[in-house]
Write a protein that holds these residues in place. Sequence first.
Motif, mmCIF file in Angstrom:
data_model
loop_
_atom_site.group_PDB
_atom_site.id
_atom_site.type_symbol
_atom_site.label_atom_id
_atom_site.label_comp_id
_atom_site.label_asym_id
_atom_site.label_seq_id
_atom_site.Cartn_x
_atom_site.Cartn_y
_atom_site.Cartn_z
ATOM 1 N N LYS A 266 3.977 2.129 10.378
ATOM 2 C CA LYS A 266 5.384 1.737 10.298
ATOM 3 C C LYS A 266 6.274 2.952 10.052
ATOM 4 N N ALA A 267 5.815 3.853 9.190
ATOM 5 C CA ALA A 267 6.583 5.060 8.892
ATOM 6 C C ALA A 267 6.761 5.908 10.144
ATOM 7 N N ILE A 268 5.714 6.009 10.956
ATOM 8 C CA ILE A 268 5.817 6.771 12.210
ATOM 9 C C ILE A 268 6.807 6.098 13.156
ATOM 10 N N GLY B 224 0.780 -1.248 0.000
ATOM 11 C CA GLY B 224 0.000 0.000 0.000
ATOM 12 C C GLY B 224 0.798 1.277 0.000
ATOM 13 N N VAL B 225 2.057 1.220 0.487
ATOM 14 C CA VAL B 225 2.841 2.442 0.590
ATOM 15 C C VAL B 225 4.310 2.179 0.279
ATOM 16 N N VAL B 226 4.997 3.274 -0.039
ATOM 17 C CA VAL B 226 6.460 3.288 -0.059
ATOM 18 C C VAL B 226 6.884 4.415 0.875
ATOM 19 N N VAL B 227 7.824 4.113 1.749
ATOM 20 C CA VAL B 227 8.366 5.130 2.654
ATOM 21 C C VAL B 227 9.759 5.494 2.149
ATOM 22 N N GLN C 284 0.410 3.974 -2.518
ATOM 23 C CA GLN C 284 0.626 3.288 -3.792
ATOM 24 C C GLN C 284 -0.580 2.446 -4.198
ATOM 25 N N SER C 285 -1.687 2.566 -3.479
ATOM 26 C CA SER C 285 -2.883 1.782 -3.799
ATOM 27 C C SER C 285 -3.623 2.414 -4.974
ATOM 28 N N LYS C 286 -4.597 1.706 -5.514
ATOM 29 C CA LYS C 286 -5.363 2.221 -6.638
ATOM 30 C C LYS C 286 -6.134 3.468 -6.218
ATOM 31 N N MET C 287 -5.930 4.552 -6.966
ATOM 32 C CA MET C 287 -6.519 5.862 -6.659
ATOM 33 C C MET C 287 -6.170 6.321 -5.244
ATOM 34 N N ASN C 288 -5.095 5.725 -4.694
ATOM 35 C CA ASN C 288 -4.618 6.054 -3.352
ATOM 36 C C ASN C 288 -5.695 5.875 -2.288
ATOM 37 N N THR C 289 -6.535 4.844 -2.476
ATOM 38 C CA THR C 289 -7.531 4.520 -1.468
ATOM 39 C C THR C 289 -6.834 3.978 -0.217
ATOM 40 N N ILE C 290 -7.501 4.128 0.917
ATOM 41 C CA ILE C 290 -6.891 3.798 2.202
ATOM 42 C C ILE C 290 -7.495 2.503 2.727
ATOM 43 N N GLY C 291 -6.646 1.498 2.876
ATOM 44 C CA GLY C 291 -7.055 0.225 3.449
ATOM 45 C C GLY C 291 -6.070 -0.188 4.524
ATOM 46 N N GLY C 292 -6.143 -1.430 4.941
ATOM 47 C CA GLY C 292 -5.293 -1.904 6.015
ATOM 48 C C GLY C 292 -3.817 -1.810 5.713
ATOM 49 N N ASP C 293 -3.433 -2.059 4.438
ATOM 50 C CA ASP C 293 -2.018 -2.005 4.084
ATOM 51 C C ASP C 293 -1.489 -0.573 4.144
ATOM 52 N N VAL C 294 -2.306 0.392 3.721
ATOM 53 C CA VAL C 294 -1.886 1.798 3.787
ATOM 54 C C VAL C 294 -1.737 2.232 5.246
ATOM 55 N N LEU C 295 -2.704 1.859 6.082
ATOM 56 C CA LEU C 295 -2.626 2.239 7.500
ATOM 57 C C LEU C 295 -1.441 1.561 8.186
ATOM 58 N N ALA D 191 -11.533 -2.994 12.321
ATOM 59 C CA ALA D 191 -11.040 -2.254 11.156
ATOM 60 C C ALA D 191 -11.241 -0.754 11.335
ATOM 61 N N VAL D 192 -12.428 -0.371 11.839
ATOM 62 C CA VAL D 192 -12.720 1.051 12.045
ATOM 63 C C VAL D 192 -11.845 1.604 13.163
ATOM 64 N N LYS D 193 -11.685 0.818 14.226
ATOM 65 C CA LYS D 193 -10.846 1.270 15.338
ATOM 66 C C LYS D 193 -9.395 1.426 14.904
ATOM 67 N N TYR D 194 -8.937 0.560 14.012
ATOM 68 C CA TYR D 194 -7.567 0.649 13.523
ATOM 69 C C TYR D 194 -7.348 1.970 12.778
ATOM 70 N N PHE D 195 -8.348 2.366 12.002
ATOM 71 C CA PHE D 195 -8.264 3.643 11.294
ATOM 72 C C PHE D 195 -8.199 4.787 12.310
ATOM 73 N N GLN D 196 -9.096 4.766 13.281
ATOM 74 C CA GLN D 196 -9.110 5.812 14.300
ATOM 75 C C GLN D 196 -7.785 5.863 15.067
ATOM 76 N N ASP D 197 -7.327 4.701 15.465
ATOM 77 C CA ASP D 197 -6.076 4.639 16.240
ATOM 78 C C ASP D 197 -4.894 5.149 15.421
ATOM 79 N N SER D 198 -4.925 4.876 14.125
ATOM 80 C CA SER D 198 -3.840 5.338 13.255
ATOM 81 C C SER D 198 -3.831 6.860 13.162
ATOM 82 N N MET D 199 -5.027 7.447 13.122
ATOM 83 C CA MET D 199 -5.113 8.915 13.072
ATOM 84 C C MET D 199 -4.586 9.524 14.379
ATOM 85 N N MET D 200 -4.932 8.920 15.493
ATOM 86 C CA MET D 200 -4.469 9.430 16.784
ATOM 87 C C MET D 200 -2.968 9.190 16.952
ATOM 88 N N ARG D 201 -2.485 8.095 16.391
ATOM 89 C CA ARG D 201 -1.048 7.824 16.429
ATOM 90 C C ARG D 201 -0.292 8.927 15.683
#
Length: 801
Positions: A519-521, A487-490, A503-514, A564-574
């Motif tokens: 990981k980048a953080i 999903g990403v390149v760092v 790097q996902s299609k249309m840069n959509t956000i899924g588990g791999d992007v999150l 899945a939803v909590k993972y998105f939220q947690d990633s934003m707070m991270r």
Amino acid sequence: MKRVIKKVAVVGSGIMGSGIACHFANIGVEVLLLDIVPRELNDKEKAKGLTLESKVVRNRLVNDSLTAALKSKPSPIYHQKFANRITTGNLEDDIAKVADVDWIIEVVVERLDIKKLVFENLEKHRTPGTLITSNTSGIPIKFMNEGRSEDFQKHFCGTHFFNPARYLKLFEIIPGPNTSTEVLDFLNGYGEQFLGKTSVVAKDTPAFIGNRIGIFSIMSLFHMVKDMGLTIEEVDKLTGPVIGRPKSATFRTVDVVGLDTLVHVANGIADNCPDDERHELFKLPDFIDTMMENKWLGSKTGQGFYKKNVSPEGKKEILSLDLNTLEYRANKRASFATLEITKTIDKVVDRFKVLVSGKDKAGEFYRKNLSALFAYVSNRIPEITDDLYKIDDAMKAGFGWEHGPFQIWDAVGVEKGIEMMKAEGYEPAAWVNDMISSGSTSFYTVKDGATYYYDIPKKEQVKVPGQDAFIILDNIRKSSEVFKNSGVVVEDLGDGILNVEFQSKMNTIGGDVLAGLNKAIDIAEKDFQGLVVGNQAANFSVGANIGMIFMMAVEQEYDELNMAVKYFQDSMMRMRYSSIPTIVAPHGMSLGGGCEIALHADKVVAAAETYMGLVEFGVGVIPGGGGSKEMALRASDLFKKDDVELNVLQEHFLTIGMAKVSTSAYEAFDTNLLQKGKDIVVVNKDRQIATAKAYAKLMAEQGYTQPVRRKDVKVLGKQALGMFLVGTDSMEASKYISEHDHKIANKLGYVMAGGDLSEPTLVTEQYLLDLEREAFLSLCTERKTLERIEHMLKKGKPLRN
């Protein structure tokens, strides 16, 4: 000398002149827009008893033109309030005011005699040293400055904006015989840094660079379409997004621009380029002559190559012109086997080898079309420019091509391109063979993160100038990769700053992007100083692809959905509460989840052309990645007086409830999606990653401290919830919203009110996130929501959340 542009005068207020005036207003420059005085009254003026001496009459043409421009779509201006930077006047009463400006831009009708009269008049009032340029699209600059003073000629040249001036990036600078080097250097830098353009210095040849190559390309297709027995739909299919060109491709583009405009430029090239080896190509085919006679000029006359029609049953439809019968018929679907093969090739540049190898009519088309193009551009050097990269820059910036002709030739292979040419009866310019003989096997190379091009006189690869202000991710991705998943390149941007690129299609956000973002953080906190979240695709992100959420909901996997939803939220707070500064660089569509990522950054460095919004209502849910929480928090931060708190909260509620999307980054400040005093806008998207990196570095060097988690978000409880419920009941009763929309709005209202608390209370962000997630999950189980998502899936639309 140091030259500063504080005020410009634009002479001529037509579509182009008003567009140029608006774009200077976009970047904060004061504009004087002038046009001629009407010679007679219109009916409205006669009815009001006005005379030709009345000021409103004398400024009617310029005011009407500017008003029409500001109402047009897409808008020429980033924000309607920026129009206050434009003052209008006329060329009789107000021409003396040009003495106070720093740059005069002439944009009158394309007639040399009229332009010369305008310049003669302007010189009477112009202050020596003031820049003066013409936006001509093809009249030789050397003819326009004849008879003018030495100072005028020294400061005079062509500055060709492409229409619409806000959106098309090409800025051609055409020197006259006596234009000073200082003026050319200044305009080149100003166009790139301040106007956000790709500046290209061209030679004073007919149609300059962009139109010379662009019109050749279109005229070549006009002749080829009948020779190959292709329909206009087939040509538009072959010359659109599949090869990195705009959706309007060829014939739809001509309809939008106007066939008469195209013919005017083509005739100019035919008349003024007798030695062009493809001179006969600029002569109009018979079907073009007929269309001109019939005034089938495109959108401006209601019909061109395509025509909007209403069937006897009242159904709206688009008809296509049959070039053999010159009659309109129903659209025919275009399909080619070769194009089907390229569907699995995401990168446009990687498709060209496959396309020219096709065994069907599409393959034949590409071989013929690209061979003609390669031969033509190679033979235009040194006629129109000495540097091949300028041709590529012009076509990308002026015509919206993702790759220029020489870049496409490199993708096909230089020797393969020559082989194709010879098979079609063309020969490349001698310098191409010299290049191969010198040991260069491509027009471009990448070294140490910089792009080099083949310099023809030097016979070696030379660094493309002007790159120092840019970071080109394509150039550094392989050499600077720190981490990669599906999903990403760092990438390491240098100076202690990382970049995470979707790097996902249309840069959509899924588990791999999150996962990649987290990981980048982790990496940045351990070994680096800051993190940028940015990419250089067409759009930052269209949001979270909720196809997986749809499947979980259908299969009633609610625990997995909650996680899945909590993972998105947690990633934003991270991201918000990391120990390093995080900078998000949105551009283009930055919707739903893409917007939520920006909302949780320490700073946003947005491209001016950023279309940002929380659009989850469209699929029947509320923002679930922290967006609903964040709008409640941002409203809370604006609470100052008790009597306006409800109004402030309501405005933030409506931003989500009406799925508002900004038409520029500047509009996003109105809805508090971008925050004044914290977030910034850059006009040149090419500078965006470098600017974001600079801010990350600056924040780190200034002693960035990890923020403390918020426990002071003021929510209004039942007081606000009551307001929301009454409002949504009223909207449903008046049939402005459906029953399902009513339910979604009430869920959002519950979250943003902080639940049904009995009185205003200070709560934590996590409290609001839990409410948000609960509401999101409950809406995912609604039949109407699932039906909406399923409908979008069947239509093949991108799912944005």
